[in-house]
Write a protein that holds these residues in place. Structure first.
Motif, short mmCIF file in Angstrom:
data_model
loop_
_atom_site.label_atom_id
_atom_site.label_comp_id
_atom_site.label_asym_id
_atom_site.label_seq_id
_atom_site.Cartn_x
_atom_site.Cartn_y
_atom_site.Cartn_z
N PHE A 18 1.33 -4.11 -8.77
CA PHE A 18 2.58 -4.08 -9.53
C PHE A 18 3.28 -2.76 -9.27
O PHE A 18 2.78 -1.69 -9.66
N TYR A 58 -0.65 -6.75 -18.65
CA TYR A 58 -0.39 -8.00 -19.33
C TYR A 58 -1.38 -8.12 -20.49
O TYR A 58 -2.35 -7.36 -20.59
N TYR A 106 3.52 -0.58 -19.87
CA TYR A 106 4.22 -1.16 -18.73
C TYR A 106 3.27 -1.27 -17.54
O TYR A 106 2.53 -0.35 -17.21
N SER A 109 2.79 -13.19 -19.07
CA SER A 109 3.26 -12.92 -17.72
C SER A 109 3.73 -11.48 -17.55
O SER A 109 3.82 -10.98 -16.43
N ASP A 110 4.01 -10.86 -18.67
CA ASP A 110 4.45 -9.46 -18.63
C ASP A 110 3.75 -8.72 -19.76
O ASP A 110 2.63 -9.11 -20.17
N SER A 111 4.39 -7.74 -20.29
CA SER A 111 3.72 -6.87 -21.27
C SER A 111 4.09 -7.21 -22.71
O SER A 111 3.96 -6.35 -23.59
N VAL A 159 14.45 -10.74 -10.53
CA VAL A 159 14.06 -11.08 -11.90
C VAL A 159 15.32 -11.50 -12.65
O VAL A 159 16.44 -11.14 -12.27
#
Length: 583
Positions: free
Chosen positions: A168, A87, A84, A137-139, A205
């Motif tokens: 972040f 990326y 977490y 864009s994320d994990s 989000v």
């Protein structure tokens, strides 16, 4: 006996290659590779091991059987997850060669930005051209490799790394996944916890939730929408509901609803996936979906199942439960459900509750309207009664005032009559002032008539000549009124010698009737007037001494030289003398 070949590929599992061992009969399988349609799940997992697992220590993965040609009819899924706050950066090296096609319809590699097969697609690749450097864009990254039934190539080698996201500070999100099972049940927006909604609002989000529904093996299921209202209908970028089959891949998506209407859905297997997506500005959507498991059969087990009448069977416990589990709603018919269960269904039905609320609201409104109308009528009636009593009071006051005035006039007239030496007027009225004064004093109206005509025609009759005199020889038994003519003679009503042959002209019509209060006044005045009486029929041109009687206690004699007396034919014993003052 057919020949059997044993092939072994030696490799370190933790390294770049995989050890694969299999036995293959020459007359049953293709020696060039695996046939996915002929393999079970275990064989499929072995064939996809290079792709799905790869070499985690070196952070690499490969096409199946790399560096050899990949097998045909193969489909492999890979999910890469970084820690977490990081990326993923993906790069292809050394080799990349898949079957070429204009739309990559045959052999291809798909990369999606997220953990699921419905996540946003970053690219679809085939041919001999290396894909570009890819970043998530994320994990999470989701990848799929697929090959058709012909033409295989060497495949590819890919490496990836995890890179920290700068600045972040967002906390980890709670996974929004729900699992449902059983013969029936509901899924709705109320399953989502307030914590999940607040996270989307606070960090701006999107909210992405998935329901995984599984019924009995070899059964299928229906989905019916009982409530459906999105926050922003007809805007599929902000909110929508997707229905998937046994996987969350786009290829297994059955339908998407982002407008204002829905349709029932039917699965082909015992697993369905429902996805609800909403941006932070569209979290107010409302939905409630009923799922029902069923078994396709022409004959149902009556001990455990209920026959819906359309070739499907549902659990017997679903009969008359207040929900339409059968496609044609046979499970809730009145002929099937008992009276008691029907009553419970009606009372528990949300639509019936709404109908009852509306009904009682209408009844209350009608009662209120009737009450207001009755109140207004009672108020109006009381107002009319008050006005009536006020009008009656005014009329009584006016009558009392009029009575007082009449009494005052009578008192004055009584004083005048009791004055001694009062003379009765003789002769005709020659003055208009005297006539006006007399009319004002006693209220009696006398038309202007020439009384001399009665000297010749006293009775106004036709020309009749009588020889005999009908004048009574003896005094009459009752007192009769006497008319004193202008020549001094007296006329008795029973004397016949006053009738002549010529008829006089008719007198004018009587005056109009008087108002009640004036009539009472006239009667009062006339009752007190002087009346002349005589017991015999008088002779012509003979002066007479007449008795004047007013009341029982008043009696006097007055000598008259000339008098005018007017007879009223309709009242023989009533008011006969109009003028009683001296001339």
């Amino acid at each position: 006996m057919p020949a059997v070949f044993c092939t072994q590929v030696s490799s370190n599992v933790l390294g770049a290659s995989v050890l694969l061992s299999y036995f293959q009969e020459s007359n049953a399988k293709d020696v060039l590779g695996f046939r996915a349609t002929q393999m079970n799940k275990t064989d499929q997992a072995i064939a996809c091991f290079n792709f799905t697992v790869g070499n985690p220590e070196r952070m690499e993965f490969y096409s199946p059987r790399f560096p050899k040609r990949y097998p045909n009819n193969t489909e492999c899924i890979k999910h890469i997850e970084a820690p977490y706050g990081y990326y993923i950066e993906l790069d292809f090296r050394d080799s990349f060669h898949l079957e070429e096609a204009s739309n990559c319809d045959y052999d291809y590699l798909i990369i999606r930005d997220g953990p699921y097969g419905y996540s946003d697609q970053l690219g679809r690749y085939c041919g001999a051209t290396f894909p570009p450097l890819t970043r998530s864009s994320d994990s999470h990254l989701w990848l799929k490799f697929s090959s058709d039934d012909s033409i295989e190539y060497s495949g590819f080698r890919a490496v990836y790394q995890f890179i920290s996201i700068e600045n972040f500070h967002r906390p980890p999100v709670e996974e929004c996944i729900f699992y449902k099972n059983g013969s029936d049940g509901f899924i709705s927006n109320q399953d989502i916890t307030p914590k999940m909604f607040n996270y989307s609002l606070n960090w701006n989000v999107s909210l992405d939730c998935t329901w995984i529904i599984e019924v009995y093996p070899k059964w299928k299921m229906y989905l019916t929408f009982q409530k459906y209202q999105l926050a922003h209908p007809n805007n599929c970028d902000l909110n929508y509901i997707d229905i998937y089959g046994d996987s969350l891949s786009v290829d297994d998506r059955l339908d998407r609803f982002c407008g204002t209407a829905t349709e029932p859905q039917r699965s082909e297997k015992n697993i369905l996936h429902v996805r609800y997506f909403a941006q932070s500005q569209a979290l107010d959507g409302i939905f409630r979906i009923l799922y029902t498991g069923f078994r396709e059969s022409e004959k149902c087990d009556e001990t455990k199942e209920f026959d819906c009448g359309d070739g499907t069977c549902v659990a017997k416990a679903l009969k008359c439960n207040g929900h339409f589990n059968c496609k044609y709603r046979y499970d809730e018919e009145d002929t099937i459900c008992s009276v008691g269960s029907t009553a419970s269904v009606v009372l528990s039905s949300e639509h019936m509750i709404i109908i009852l609320v509306v009904f009682f609201a209408l009844v209350f409104g009608m009662c209120l309207s009737i009450s207001i109308s009755c109140y207004n009528k009672i108020k109006e009636r009381k107002e009319q009664e008050r006005e009536y009593r006020l009008r009656r009071s005014k009329e009584a006051s006016m009558e009392a005032d009029m009575d007082r005035k009449v009494a005052s006039v009578e008192k004055n007239l009584g004083t005048f009559r009791k004055t001694p030496n009062t003379k009765i007027a003789m002769g005709s009225r020659n003055s208009d002032n005297t006539e006006t004064q007399e009319e004002d004093e006693d209220g009696c109206y006398v038309p202007e008539i020439d009384l001399t005509v009665f000297d010749k025609f006293p009775n106004g009759g036709s020309s009749v000549t009588r020889v005999n005199d009908n004048c009574p020889l003896s005094p009459p038994t009752r007192q009769e009124a006497i008319t004193i003519l202008s020549d001094g003679s007296q006329h008795h009503p029973y004397c016949s010698y006053h009738r002549f042959s010529e008829s006089p002209p008719l007198p004018p019509p009587p005056p109009p009737p008087l108002p009640p209060h004036l009539r009472r006044r006239e009667e009062a005045l006339c009752s007190d007037s002087l009346v002349l009486f005589d017991n015999q029929c008088p002779k012509h041109n003979r002066p007479a001494l007449l008795r004047v009687q007013q009341d029982e206690d008043l009696e006097e004699e007055i000598e008259l030289t000339e008098a005018m007396v007017e007879l009223y034919p309709n009242s023989p014993g009533g008011c006969r003398q109009k003028y009683d003052h001296q001339t």
